[in-house]
Design a protein around this motif. Structure first.
Motif, PDB file in Angstrom:
ATOM      1  N   THR A  42     -45.043  -4.445  -7.844  1.00 53.29           N
ATOM      2  CA  THR A  42     -43.796  -3.808  -7.092  1.00 53.29           C
ATOM      3  C   THR A  42     -42.959  -2.783  -8.104  1.00 53.29           C
ATOM      4  N   GLY A  85     -46.300   4.187  -5.599  1.00 57.97           N
ATOM      5  CA  GLY A  85     -46.331   3.373  -4.139  1.00 57.97           C
ATOM      6  C   GLY A  85     -45.592   1.788  -4.194  1.00 57.97           C
ATOM      7  N   ARG A  86     -44.424   2.003  -4.704  1.00 62.77           N
ATOM      8  CA  ARG A  86     -43.557   0.782  -4.887  1.00 62.77           C
ATOM      9  C   ARG A  86     -43.372   0.069  -3.381  1.00 62.77           C
ATOM     10  N   TYR A  88     -45.441   0.173  -0.701  1.00 57.94           N
ATOM     11  CA  TYR A  88     -46.466  -0.486  -0.343  1.00 57.94           C
ATOM     12  C   TYR A  88     -46.769  -1.669  -1.050  1.00 57.94           C
ATOM     13  N   SER A 142     -50.829   1.142  -2.368  1.00 53.97           N
ATOM     14  CA  SER A 142     -49.774   1.211  -3.385  1.00 53.97           C
ATOM     15  C   SER A 142     -50.223   1.930  -4.791  1.00 53.97           C
TER      16      SER A 142
END
Length: 195
Positions: free
Chosen positions: A54, A59-60, A62, A129
């Protein structure tokens, strides 16, 4: 860890009718228990790995969705593993009424199904992500995205059946193995999460 867990129980156990299934487990209890514990550890490690992603790449959102999806369905799989550890072993030793065990087994199968659909959705979201992340080989991100989506859909639809299984992807170890397409290149490149 998931690969080790998948390799421990006798392969024929999952394709056997209930009496044979229970006999195999009774004769291979230590292997059965080692497999369940291995899958439990792999599930926790997968959640930790998803949490770490994350903070990596563009793409955090996602990655966060992948983590949330996995954390929602992981208890279903852990519950199934807990039943394998205690109820299945007790049934194999004749301490549980077979009719009752069969009914609980159907419930456990539903939990497993939730995990397989949600776990593979999490894998696909993980791949999404990482698409466009500069230090991730893009083939790995696309491979994880595609495999997660195909595994999720094939398990959900359940057709065509392959070797008596619900589908070619009716193996919980795949939920842990597919992300290695991303994890190994990330580790090789020295990419670490940003906190």
């Amino acid at each position: 860890m998931g690969t080790l867990a998948a390799s421990v129980p006798p392969g024929r156990v999952f394709m056997s009718p209930l009496p044979e299934y229970l006999r195999i487990i009774r004769e291979n209890e230590w292997r059965w228990r080692a497999s369940a514990w291995g899958f439990a550890v792999a599930t926790v490690l997968m959640a930790i790995g998803l949490l770490l992603t994350t903070s990596v790449g563009p793409g955090r959102l996602y990655a966060g969705a992948a983590f949330v999806a996995f954390v929602v369905v992981a208890p279903c799989w852990l519950g199934t593993l807990a039943l394998r550890l205690e109820l299945t072993v007790s049934a194999a030793k004749g301490r549980v009424d077979p009719a009752w065990y069969d009914a609980i087994g159907k419930w456990s199968t539903s939990l497993y199904g939730f995990f397989m659909v949600g776990g593979n959705a999490a894998v696909s979201l993980l791949g999404i992500s990482l698409i466009g992340a500069p230090r991730i080989p893009q083939w790995t991100a696309w491979t994880v995205t595609a495999l997660g989506a195909v595994e999720m859909l094939w398990f959900w639809v359940g057709r065509p059946r392959v070797f008596g299984m619900r589908g070619a992807f009716d193996l919980p170890v795949l939920v842990n193995l597919v992300p290695l397409f991303v994890a190994i290149p990330m580790a090789a490149d020295g990419l670490s999460p940003i906190f």
